[in-house]
Scaffold this motif. Sequence first.
Motif, short mmCIF file in Angstrom:
data_model
loop_
_atom_site.label_atom_id
_atom_site.label_comp_id
_atom_site.label_asym_id
_atom_site.label_seq_id
_atom_site.Cartn_x
_atom_site.Cartn_y
_atom_site.Cartn_z
N THR A 190 61.37 -136.15 30.75
CA THR A 190 61.15 -136.69 29.41
C THR A 190 61.03 -138.21 29.50
O THR A 190 61.20 -138.78 30.59
CB THR A 190 62.33 -136.33 28.49
OG1 THR A 190 63.51 -137.00 28.96
CG2 THR A 190 62.57 -134.82 28.48
N GLY A 192 63.17 -140.18 28.61
CA GLY A 192 64.47 -140.61 29.12
C GLY A 192 64.52 -140.63 30.63
O GLY A 192 65.15 -141.49 31.24
N THR A 193 63.84 -139.68 31.26
CA THR A 193 63.75 -139.65 32.73
C THR A 193 63.03 -140.88 33.25
O THR A 193 63.44 -141.49 34.24
CB THR A 193 63.01 -138.38 33.19
OG1 THR A 193 63.64 -137.23 32.62
CG2 THR A 193 63.02 -138.28 34.69
N ILE A 195 62.80 -143.78 31.80
CA ILE A 195 63.70 -144.92 31.62
C ILE A 195 64.73 -144.98 32.75
O ILE A 195 65.03 -146.03 33.30
CB ILE A 195 64.40 -144.84 30.25
CG1 ILE A 195 63.37 -144.99 29.13
CG2 ILE A 195 65.48 -145.90 30.12
CD1 ILE A 195 63.94 -144.73 27.75
N GLY A 196 65.26 -143.81 33.09
CA GLY A 196 66.23 -143.75 34.19
C GLY A 196 65.63 -144.18 35.51
O GLY A 196 66.26 -144.91 36.29
N MET A 271 69.24 -134.37 26.30
CA MET A 271 68.69 -135.68 26.59
C MET A 271 69.56 -136.45 27.58
O MET A 271 69.05 -137.23 28.39
CB MET A 271 68.53 -136.47 25.30
CG MET A 271 67.87 -137.84 25.50
SD MET A 271 66.20 -137.73 26.18
CE MET A 271 65.33 -137.07 24.78
N ASP A 274 68.59 -135.53 31.07
CA ASP A 274 67.32 -136.09 31.52
C ASP A 274 67.50 -137.49 32.12
O ASP A 274 66.95 -137.79 33.18
CB ASP A 274 66.33 -136.16 30.36
CG ASP A 274 66.09 -134.80 29.74
OD1 ASP A 274 66.30 -133.80 30.44
OD2 ASP A 274 65.70 -134.74 28.56
N ILE A 275 68.27 -138.32 31.44
CA ILE A 275 68.41 -139.70 31.90
C ILE A 275 69.53 -139.85 32.93
O ILE A 275 69.42 -140.64 33.87
CB ILE A 275 68.65 -140.65 30.70
CG1 ILE A 275 68.58 -142.11 31.18
CG2 ILE A 275 69.98 -140.35 30.01
CD1 ILE A 275 68.58 -143.09 30.02
#
Length: 372
Positions: A190, A192-193, A195-196, A271, A274-275
């Motif tokens: 996602t 969020g992934t 961003i991580g 979520m 994901d991150i």
Amino acid sequence: MSKLGTLGARLHRGEIGYDFVGKRKIWYGISILITITAILGLTVRGLNMGIEFQGGAVFTTERTSVSVSQAETYAEEASGHDAIVQKLGNGGLRIQIAGIDTDKSDQINEQLAKDLKVDAAKINAELVGPSWGDQIANKAWQGLAIFMILVVIYLAIAFEWRMAVAALVALIHDITITVGIYALVGFEVTPGTVIGLLTILGYSLYDTVVVFDSLKEQTKDITKQTRWTYSEIADRSINGTLVRSINTTVVALLPVAGLLFIGGGVLGAGMLNDISLSLFVGLAAGAYSSIFIATPLVADLKEREPQMKALKKRVLAKRAQAAATGVPLETEVSDEPLDDDEPEDAAAAVVGPRNQPASRNRGRGRPSGKRR
């Protein structure tokens, strides 16, 4: 002082140390094995892309007694596509179905309401078009490419091009492993992934730059001495910052582990999974690469230089001469007086050069290492 603090101080002074650079082929082999596994997982299983990247719909229901597995069956029968269902904290369900359009989403909404025995008007449907996902993916790749270019330019200016290359290899190493773990585990990719992934690059680069800064300081005028090779001083740099790198990584991993195992695993917050997974794997891989990959790779590249090859020959020749004559190599000692609890031969165990010049230690009159 704690045992870890004492260990860190002794590592920093060079009294003890581990031969990271000398065993670099082992670390290279481990990294290659992990990377191949990650690539195979990515090739065979592929990434589970979220609807933000491939388009689809997300249906959020009110509280229901239907189980997650049963809801998945209902959603797949209603849509004809694979569905991902998560239980929410309020007892409701989050049903994600990829690859459907707006017209079909209305039919699916009505069918789900019947199967789940909930009011269709209270099912919240969110639609995401595939074009929006393509834009997000392109922006992510652009951001990653710009970051890599800026990192290489900065390190090449602040240090040298060999360190820039080593840092770039370490970053690619971290990203490959993290993406491969996502493919093997099957977690959804996602925004969020993404961003991580971008976040872990900063952490990985931080540990690497700390070691590089120490290495740059200790290798000033390295060719003017004949006691240590470049690889040996690189080892000292790693050992000197080892405890600091471990402490930084552990402190960063603890809250991320809380998000991953408690927030995502126990509370079921999708979520957060994901991150937090990308952060957890990336932080661990970044700590590993900064110690076992980046600096040994710099030493490999530097030892190929003619002047470093000549330095290594002089160092080995001097050691061979000392071994043949039985005369020990000159040992630098600290300008500070030895403490009562400090061993007399502590300075002799130093792997790399100390900051104090040897000329300031001459004429101290301490025969055979005994104190007057």
